[in-house]
Design a protein around this motif. Structure first.
Motif, short mmCIF file in Angstrom:
data_model
loop_
_atom_site.label_atom_id
_atom_site.label_comp_id
_atom_site.label_asym_id
_atom_site.label_seq_id
_atom_site.Cartn_x
_atom_site.Cartn_y
_atom_site.Cartn_z
N ASP A 188 0.94 -1.15 -0.15
CA ASP A 188 0.10 0.07 0.13
C ASP A 188 0.70 1.25 0.08
O ASP A 188 0.33 2.54 0.24
CB ASP A 188 -1.00 -0.26 1.17
N MET A 189 2.02 1.14 -0.60
CA MET A 189 3.06 2.26 -0.53
C MET A 189 2.73 3.33 -1.38
O MET A 189 2.06 2.98 -2.59
CB MET A 189 4.37 1.69 -0.94
N PRO A 190 2.49 4.69 -1.08
CA PRO A 190 2.17 5.68 -2.02
C PRO A 190 2.91 5.39 -3.20
O PRO A 190 4.19 5.62 -3.02
CB PRO A 190 2.45 7.02 -1.26
N GLY A 191 2.42 5.69 -4.28
CA GLY A 191 3.07 5.46 -5.86
C GLY A 191 3.79 4.14 -6.13
O GLY A 191 4.19 3.90 -6.81
N VAL A 192 3.00 3.14 -5.42
CA VAL A 192 3.39 1.72 -5.73
C VAL A 192 3.17 1.43 -7.01
O VAL A 192 2.16 1.63 -7.87
CB VAL A 192 2.59 0.78 -4.71
N SER A 193 4.02 0.56 -7.80
CA SER A 193 3.96 0.23 -9.20
C SER A 193 3.11 -1.09 -9.09
O SER A 193 3.28 -2.02 -8.39
CB SER A 193 5.29 -0.35 -9.67
N VAL A 194 2.01 -1.18 -9.77
CA VAL A 194 0.98 -2.20 -9.85
C VAL A 194 0.01 -2.21 -10.91
O VAL A 194 -0.29 -1.01 -11.50
CB VAL A 194 0.16 -2.14 -8.32
N GLU A 195 -0.24 -3.34 -11.46
CA GLU A 195 -1.32 -3.35 -12.46
C GLU A 195 -2.28 -4.36 -11.97
O GLU A 195 -1.88 -5.28 -11.15
CB GLU A 195 -0.79 -4.21 -13.68
N THR A 196 -3.51 -4.05 -12.34
CA THR A 196 -4.75 -4.63 -11.65
C THR A 196 -5.60 -5.02 -12.96
O THR A 196 -5.88 -4.17 -13.79
CB THR A 196 -5.61 -4.09 -10.65
#
Ligand SMILES: Cc1cc2nc3c(=O)[nH]c(=O)nc-3n(C[C@H](O)[C@H](O)[C@H](O)COP(=O)(O)OP(=O)(O)OC[C@H]3O[C@@H](n4cnc5c(N)ncnc54)[C@H](O)[C@@H]3O)c2cc1C
Length: 497
Positions: free
Chosen positions: A356-364
């Motif tokens: 849940d880091m601010p700006g985390v790299s993730v695709e959903t």
């Protein structure tokens, strides 16, 4: 080291000079100061960037203990203690873990001291003012009945993480009368008649000065922040690893000590490296996000490369025993990038501070195929990888993340524990690359931190601790032993210096 013509203060600057400004340096400084020695600590970083890699840590520290009742004398009270089980972790367990993860390439004498003295070291630092607690959010999953079971031999950490650790250290140093100078780039060692009698410091204006002392303790970190030394010792590709911690550990003091005739110890060809957010901006030496950029819940899901293929056993062991070798595994993948894949069922179990880091790299995406498109992986390959994994899991074995549950996925590579079918959308892909933590190669020393020359003879006046001390780790590392090593060997070096 040559005799120099620099401006020289023949008078001593202090009894003991400590080079470095992290956990090992401050611990050594305290140990010397409580013996009544005058101590000058020289930190390369400016005040606002001080603290070395130690600042970036979670503060997790591996110690041997006999369970929760054995810890309560020095950890902070917590209402959850009454419903918490902390399995005992003996010195023999510690030694066995060191041997296991390094494939027996750990120095046995140093390891024995580490295992025996880490807990007394923490109690001693606590008596000086450092604060410790149980690391619920990292090392235990809450069970359905609201109780907690700690896992992986790593249970205790600093209050306030690495930042709290270094603020506490600084306060103790000030109270003990240690002189702390920031912005001190130590570039060389001064020797006379084979004994080290001081250091050379380069000031901000480029001029240099000699500072003299009876003893010099080297605690200036490894060479992880030097692209050149990484490529030279770790091999091609390592120049591209992201620096997780301080940019100031560029190996100058290792080079200076070797030039003086110090021996090498440990594995100069390997390092500690982890999976690290691949694409968020500022993903190196980030003092706000620090360790939040790491991605450590991979034992729950799977990791695929850019071809959509798995390449490691994500459940080989508890995270604490595998994470430090997985940065290298990712570095070796195409583009040095990989993706941690989870489904909606697993997502709530991921470490909040990281995922849940601010700006985390993730695709959903709602389906695996759509997720594959988003991360540029062939959808058919990803679907096949996940299907092979899902259908090979022994579902008769109950899933339990607090123990090595033996819930195996019989696919290639196998996943030895915690295998759970990825079936519930939405699906998540967290892109990771290789983040380098610290290098394992260092200086040769005896168990008291006396630096030994290439013939095995002590170099008078020269001590070493922390990342600069070689011999403890090779290839891999049990989580929490870096700070522990700094405490144990910093205390020993400072007690003798
Ligand atoms: C993101 C991250 C998370 C981590 N988490 C953990 C954890 O939870 N638990 C754990 O045990 N370990 C952890 N580690 C590893 C841990 O940080 C190290 O093992 C430990 O901090 C090393 O302590 P040290 O004092 O030897 O080095 P450092 O803390 O790196 O200190 C070295 C110091 O030397 C100074 N220096 C360098 N060159 C010079 C010079 N020429 N002159 C003067 N000063 C110099 C630097 O500025 C720095 O202050 C983590 C590391 C990182 C990067």
């Amino acid at each position: 080291m040559t005799e120099s013509n620099l401006p020289r203060t023949q008078a001593k600057a202090a009894d003991v000079i400590v080079v470095g400004g992290g956990n090992a340096a401050f611990t050594a400084a305290h140990a010397a100061a409580v013996r009544g020695r005058t101590v000058l600590l020289l930190e390369k970083a400016p005040r606002e960037l001080f603290g070395g890699n130690s600042y970036y840590t979670a503060g997790a520290t591996r110690i041997a203990h006999a369970g929760l009742p054995d810890l309560v004398d020095f950890i902070e009270p917590d209402g959850r203690h009454a419903v918490t089980e902390v399995p005992p972790y003996s010195a023999a367990d510690y030694i066995a873990d060191m041997e296991k993860v390094t494939d027996g390439r750990n120095d046995p004498a140093l390891t024995e001291v580490l295992a025996a003295e880490a807990a007394p070291g923490l109690r001693w630092l606590h008596s000086l003012g450092l604060k410790y607690r149980l690391m619920y959010e990292r090392q235990a999953y809450e069970r359905p009945d609201g109780s907690y079971l700690f896992w992986g031999g790593l249970h205790v950490g600093n209050v306030g993480g690495g930042e709290g650790l270094m603020q506490d250290h600084l306060a103790v140093a000030q109270r003990l009368g240690t002189e702390v100078r920031f912005g001190q780039d130590v570039v060389g060692l001064v020797s006379e008649g084979g004994a080290v009698v001081g250091v050379t410091v380069r000031r901000a204006d480029g001029t240099e000065e000699e500072l003299r002392a009876d003893s010099v303790v080297l605690a200036a970190g490894g060479f992880e922040a030097s692209r050149e030394l990484r490529a030279e010792h770790l091999g091609p590709g390592w120049e591209n690893a992201k620096v997780r911690g301080t940019p100031f550990n560029t190996g100058q003091m290792l080079t200076a000590a070797l030039a003086l005739g110090a021996g090498r110890a440990g594995d100069w060809g390997t390092c500690h490296s982890t999976q690290w957010d691949a694409f968020t901006p500022d993903n190196e030496s980030n003092r706000e996000l620090t360790n939040r950029l790491t991605r450590q819940s991979y034992p729950l899901g799977i990791i695929v490369n850019a071809r959509g293929e798995r390449f490691v056993d994500e459940g080989e062991d508890f995270r604490n025993y595998t994470y430090a070798k997985l940065g290298r595994a990712v570095l070796e993948q195409p583009g040095s990038v990989a993706y941690q894949i989870f489904d909606a069922t697993l997502r709530p179990m991921l470490r909040a501070e990281e995922y849940d880091m601010p700006g985390v790299s993730v695709e959903t995406a709602p389906t695996l195929e759509a997720l594959a498109e988003k991360i540029g992986v062939d959808p058919e390959v990803l679907a096949k990888t996940v299907n092979d994994y899902n259908t090979s899991i022994d579902l008769a074995v109950p899933f339990d993340p607090n123990v090595k549950d033996g819930r195996l996925a019989r696919t290639t590579p196998a996943k030895s524990n915690w295998a759970t079918p990825l079936t519930a959308g939405p699906f998540y892909a967290y892109p990771v690359t290789c983040g380098i933590t610290f290098t394992f190669g260092g200086l040769k020393s005896d168990t008291h931190g006396r630096v030994l020359d290439t013939a095995g003879k002590p170099i008078e006046g020269l001590y070493v601790c922390g990342e600069m001390l070689g011999g403890l780790f090779a290839g891999n590392y049990p989580g929490g032993s870096g700070l522990a090593a700094g405490v144990v060997f910093g205390r020993r070096a400072g007690s003798l210096a």
